[in-house]
Design a protein around this motif. Structure first.
Motif, PDB file in Angstrom:
ATOM      1  N   VAL A 165      -3.983  -4.514  -8.178  1.00 57.81           N
ATOM      2  CA  VAL A 165      -3.567  -5.922  -8.068  1.00 57.81           C
ATOM      3  C   VAL A 165      -2.040  -5.994  -7.904  1.00 57.81           C
ATOM      4  O   VAL A 165      -1.520  -6.751  -7.071  1.00 57.81           O
ATOM      5  CB  VAL A 165      -4.038  -6.724  -9.312  1.00 57.81           C
ATOM      6  CG1 VAL A 165      -3.435  -8.120  -9.315  1.00 57.81           C
ATOM      7  CG2 VAL A 165      -5.555  -6.795  -9.344  1.00 57.81           C
ATOM      8  N   ILE A 166      -1.319  -5.176  -8.697  1.00 54.73           N
ATOM      9  CA  ILE A 166       0.161  -5.188  -8.605  1.00 54.73           C
ATOM     10  C   ILE A 166       0.586  -4.761  -7.192  1.00 54.73           C
ATOM     11  O   ILE A 166       1.439  -5.404  -6.568  1.00 54.73           O
ATOM     12  CB  ILE A 166       0.786  -4.256  -9.678  1.00 54.73           C
ATOM     13  CG1 ILE A 166       0.484  -4.793 -11.073  1.00 54.73           C
ATOM     14  CG2 ILE A 166       2.306  -4.133  -9.471  1.00 54.73           C
ATOM     15  CD1 ILE A 166       0.898  -3.873 -12.212  1.00 54.73           C
ATOM     16  N   HIS A 167      -0.035  -3.682  -6.664  1.00 55.73           N
ATOM     17  CA  HIS A 167       0.292  -3.229  -5.293  1.00 55.73           C
ATOM     18  C   HIS A 167       0.014  -4.354  -4.289  1.00 55.73           C
ATOM     19  O   HIS A 167       0.825  -4.608  -3.401  1.00 55.73           O
ATOM     20  CB  HIS A 167      -0.554  -2.009  -4.913  1.00 55.73           C
ATOM     21  CG  HIS A 167      -0.106  -0.731  -5.559  1.00 55.73           C
ATOM     22  ND1 HIS A 167       1.157  -0.207  -5.383  1.00 55.73           N
ATOM     23  CD2 HIS A 167      -0.757   0.143  -6.368  1.00 55.73           C
ATOM     24  CE1 HIS A 167       1.260   0.928  -6.054  1.00 55.73           C
ATOM     25  NE2 HIS A 167       0.116   1.158  -6.662  1.00 55.73           N
ATOM     26  N   CYS A 168      -1.154  -5.007  -4.450  1.00 54.49           N
ATOM     27  CA  CYS A 168      -1.535  -6.057  -3.482  1.00 54.49           C
ATOM     28  C   CYS A 168      -0.522  -7.193  -3.494  1.00 54.49           C
ATOM     29  O   CYS A 168      -0.087  -7.663  -2.442  1.00 54.49           O
ATOM     30  CB  CYS A 168      -2.918  -6.616  -3.801  1.00 54.49           C
ATOM     31  SG  CYS A 168      -4.206  -5.470  -3.359  1.00 54.49           S
ATOM     32  N   PHE A 169      -0.126  -7.640  -4.699  1.00 57.27           N
ATOM     33  CA  PHE A 169       0.829  -8.750  -4.775  1.00 57.27           C
ATOM     34  C   PHE A 169       2.189  -8.334  -4.207  1.00 57.27           C
ATOM     35  O   PHE A 169       2.792  -9.058  -3.407  1.00 57.27           O
ATOM     36  CB  PHE A 169       0.994  -9.218  -6.228  1.00 57.27           C
ATOM     37  CG  PHE A 169       0.004 -10.288  -6.592  1.00 57.27           C
ATOM     38  CD1 PHE A 169       0.158 -11.576  -6.106  1.00 57.27           C
ATOM     39  CD2 PHE A 169      -1.091 -10.003  -7.385  1.00 57.27           C
ATOM     40  CE1 PHE A 169      -0.763 -12.570  -6.420  1.00 57.27           C
ATOM     41  CE2 PHE A 169      -2.022 -10.982  -7.710  1.00 57.27           C
ATOM     42  CZ  PHE A 169      -1.860 -12.274  -7.224  1.00 57.27           C
ATOM     43  N   ALA A 170       2.668  -7.142  -4.641  1.00 55.52           N
ATOM     44  CA  ALA A 170       4.024  -6.731  -4.248  1.00 55.52           C
ATOM     45  C   ALA A 170       4.106  -6.486  -2.740  1.00 55.52           C
ATOM     46  O   ALA A 170       5.054  -6.927  -2.084  1.00 55.52           O
ATOM     47  CB  ALA A 170       4.432  -5.485  -5.025  1.00 55.52           C
ATOM     48  N   GLY A 177       1.720  -7.473  -0.500  1.00 55.07           N
ATOM     49  CA  GLY A 177       1.222  -8.670   0.187  1.00 55.07           C
ATOM     50  C   GLY A 177       2.336  -9.686   0.385  1.00 55.07           C
ATOM     51  O   GLY A 177       2.410 -10.337   1.429  1.00 55.07           O
ATOM     52  N   TYR A 178       3.222  -9.782  -0.599  1.00 60.44           N
ATOM     53  CA  TYR A 178       4.315 -10.751  -0.488  1.00 60.44           C
ATOM     54  C   TYR A 178       5.273 -10.358   0.639  1.00 60.44           C
ATOM     55  O   TYR A 178       5.730 -11.210   1.392  1.00 60.44           O
ATOM     56  CB  TYR A 178       5.052 -10.849  -1.835  1.00 60.44           C
ATOM     57  CG  TYR A 178       6.029 -11.997  -1.895  1.00 60.44           C
ATOM     58  CD1 TYR A 178       5.616 -13.296  -1.599  1.00 60.44           C
ATOM     59  CD2 TYR A 178       7.353 -11.797  -2.238  1.00 60.44           C
ATOM     60  CE1 TYR A 178       6.507 -14.361  -1.634  1.00 60.44           C
ATOM     61  CE2 TYR A 178       8.257 -12.857  -2.276  1.00 60.44           C
ATOM     62  CZ  TYR A 178       7.822 -14.130  -1.974  1.00 60.44           C
ATOM     63  OH  TYR A 178       8.706 -15.178  -2.000  1.00 60.44           O
ATOM     64  N   TRP A 210       3.565 -11.342   3.767  1.00 65.37           N
ATOM     65  CA  TRP A 210       3.582 -12.796   3.942  1.00 65.37           C
ATOM     66  C   TRP A 210       4.950 -13.265   4.470  1.00 65.37           C
ATOM     67  O   TRP A 210       5.031 -14.053   5.410  1.00 65.37           O
ATOM     68  CB  TRP A 210       3.248 -13.439   2.590  1.00 65.37           C
ATOM     69  CG  TRP A 210       3.520 -14.906   2.460  1.00 65.37           C
ATOM     70  CD1 TRP A 210       4.373 -15.495   1.581  1.00 65.37           C
ATOM     71  CD2 TRP A 210       2.919 -15.977   3.192  1.00 65.37           C
ATOM     72  NE1 TRP A 210       4.358 -16.861   1.733  1.00 65.37           N
ATOM     73  CE2 TRP A 210       3.472 -17.194   2.718  1.00 65.37           C
ATOM     74  CE3 TRP A 210       1.965 -16.040   4.219  1.00 65.37           C
ATOM     75  CZ2 TRP A 210       3.117 -18.436   3.222  1.00 65.37           C
ATOM     76  CZ3 TRP A 210       1.617 -17.294   4.724  1.00 65.37           C
ATOM     77  CH2 TRP A 210       2.181 -18.463   4.228  1.00 65.37           C
ATOM     78  N   THR A 213      13.212 -11.884  -5.860  1.00 67.48           N
ATOM     79  CA  THR A 213      12.001 -11.132  -6.239  1.00 67.48           C
ATOM     80  C   THR A 213      12.376  -9.852  -6.989  1.00 67.48           C
ATOM     81  O   THR A 213      11.745  -9.504  -7.993  1.00 67.48           O
ATOM     82  CB  THR A 213      11.143 -10.804  -4.994  1.00 67.48           C
ATOM     83  OG1 THR A 213      10.974 -11.984  -4.230  1.00 67.48           O
ATOM     84  CG2 THR A 213       9.777 -10.269  -5.376  1.00 67.48           C
ATOM     85  N   TYR A 252       8.854  -1.400  -8.031  1.00 64.36           N
ATOM     86  CA  TYR A 252       8.828  -2.488  -7.045  1.00 64.36           C
ATOM     87  C   TYR A 252      10.109  -3.334  -7.104  1.00 64.36           C
ATOM     88  O   TYR A 252      10.533  -3.868  -6.078  1.00 64.36           O
ATOM     89  CB  TYR A 252       7.574  -3.347  -7.202  1.00 64.36           C
ATOM     90  CG  TYR A 252       6.421  -2.799  -6.389  1.00 64.36           C
ATOM     91  CD1 TYR A 252       6.543  -2.654  -5.003  1.00 64.36           C
ATOM     92  CD2 TYR A 252       5.238  -2.412  -6.980  1.00 64.36           C
ATOM     93  CE1 TYR A 252       5.501  -2.129  -4.249  1.00 64.36           C
ATOM     94  CE2 TYR A 252       4.189  -1.885  -6.233  1.00 64.36           C
ATOM     95  CZ  TYR A 252       4.329  -1.751  -4.856  1.00 64.36           C
ATOM     96  OH  TYR A 252       3.313  -1.230  -4.103  1.00 64.36           O
ATOM     97  N   TYR A 268      12.263  -3.960  -3.720  1.00 60.28           N
ATOM     98  CA  TYR A 268      12.745  -5.253  -3.207  1.00 60.28           C
ATOM     99  C   TYR A 268      14.271  -5.273  -3.112  1.00 60.28           C
ATOM    100  O   TYR A 268      14.833  -5.888  -2.202  1.00 60.28           O
ATOM    101  CB  TYR A 268      12.238  -6.412  -4.070  1.00 60.28           C
ATOM    102  CG  TYR A 268      10.885  -6.918  -3.609  1.00 60.28           C
ATOM    103  CD1 TYR A 268      10.791  -7.894  -2.622  1.00 60.28           C
ATOM    104  CD2 TYR A 268       9.708  -6.407  -4.131  1.00 60.28           C
ATOM    105  CE1 TYR A 268       9.559  -8.340  -2.176  1.00 60.28           C
ATOM    106  CE2 TYR A 268       8.469  -6.853  -3.697  1.00 60.28           C
ATOM    107  CZ  TYR A 268       8.402  -7.821  -2.713  1.00 60.28           C
ATOM    108  OH  TYR A 268       7.180  -8.263  -2.261  1.00 60.28           O
TER     109      TYR A 268
END
Ligand code: HEM
Length: 214
Positions: free
Chosen positions: A22-27, A29-30, A33, A58, A91, A95
């Motif tokens: 989930v952390i990989h997907c959010f980081a 994915g953002y 996006w 971020t 992450y 960023y």
């Protein structure tokens, strides 16, 4: 109050794996996006400014979250939270690197003489460069194998995350031409995290400055 809830929550390896996904997907994915909005011209009137602000904020948010994990893991009945601290810290660095790359490639157009001048002459940029270098050292030494090799020096080095946070907040506040409300909230959050790590303060007193904390 040692814990907020009585019943401890244990995460199985599958739970931990799922949370990390989930952390990989959010980081990631953002990033996707923001990239998508960039190529579709949806980043506003000044896309470079938008990219710089988004990546910088971020990175700062992730740094704060990674630092909040230890006090939370001590107070909540889920000590396993600590297992996600390293990933979130990495992450934050990721960023911060995107932020720096945005600046030198889009804002300074990869003009090396200009880059050297900006990175060495503008005080708030110098502060950002120092913070980024500290995050680099922490990221490079974060694998368990290196941690074992470094022994006690590892913890000493990793206390530098607090100066890195302070420098980042200074960089942020200094970079603003107007308005101070947003940085104030971040400073308060950082102070709260620092106070909640009283143990860190005590250890710093004892080991580094040679006098005992009460
Ligand atoms: C080589 C290192 C760095 C460079 C060259 C750099 C560059 C910049 C620049 C030019 C701005 C001003 C953007 C504007 O005009 O609005 C800025 C703002 C900012 N930077 Fe950095 N930075 C660096 C390191 C960092 C690091 C390590 C962090 C966080 C961990 C960070 C977080 C921020 C934040 C939060 C802002 C304010 C964004 C906003 O106004 O919303 N920077 N940075």
């Amino acid at each position: 109050m040692k814990t907020l809830f009585a019943k401890p929550v244990r995460l199985t390896p599958i739970h931990r794996y799922a949370v990390k996904c989930v952390i990989h997907c959010f980081a990631l994915g953002y990033v996707g996006w923001v990239f998508y909005r960039g190529v579709n011209d949806a980043l506003g009137a000044d896309p470079v400014e938008a990219l710089l602000n988004t990546s910088g904020i971020t990175a700062l948010n992730l740094l704060l979250v990674s630092l909040a994990i230890s006090p939370l893991a001590q107070r909540l009945p889920c000590g396993d939270l600590i297992k996600f601290r390293r990933l979130i810290g990495i992450y934050a660095f990721f960023y911060a690197i995107l932020h720096m790359l945005t600046y030198i490639s889009f804002e300074l157009q990869l003009q090396w003489s200009l880059i050297v001048e900006e990175l060495t002459k503008r005080p708030y940029i110098i502060v950002g460069v120092i913070a980024l270098n500290i995050l680099l050292a922490l990221t490079v030494t974060s694998p368990m194998s290196i941690r074992r090799k470094m022994g006690k020096n590892w913890q000493r080095l990793h206390y530098l995350v607090y100066p890195a946070l302070f420098l980042t907040l200074l960089h942020y506040t200094w970079s603003l031409k107007t308005g101070w409300q947003d940085p104030v909230f971040y400073w308060l959050g950082a102070i709260l995290i620092f106070i909640s790590r009283k143990a860190v303060l005590t250890r710093l007193n004892v080991k580094s400055f040679g006098f005992k904390g009460k």
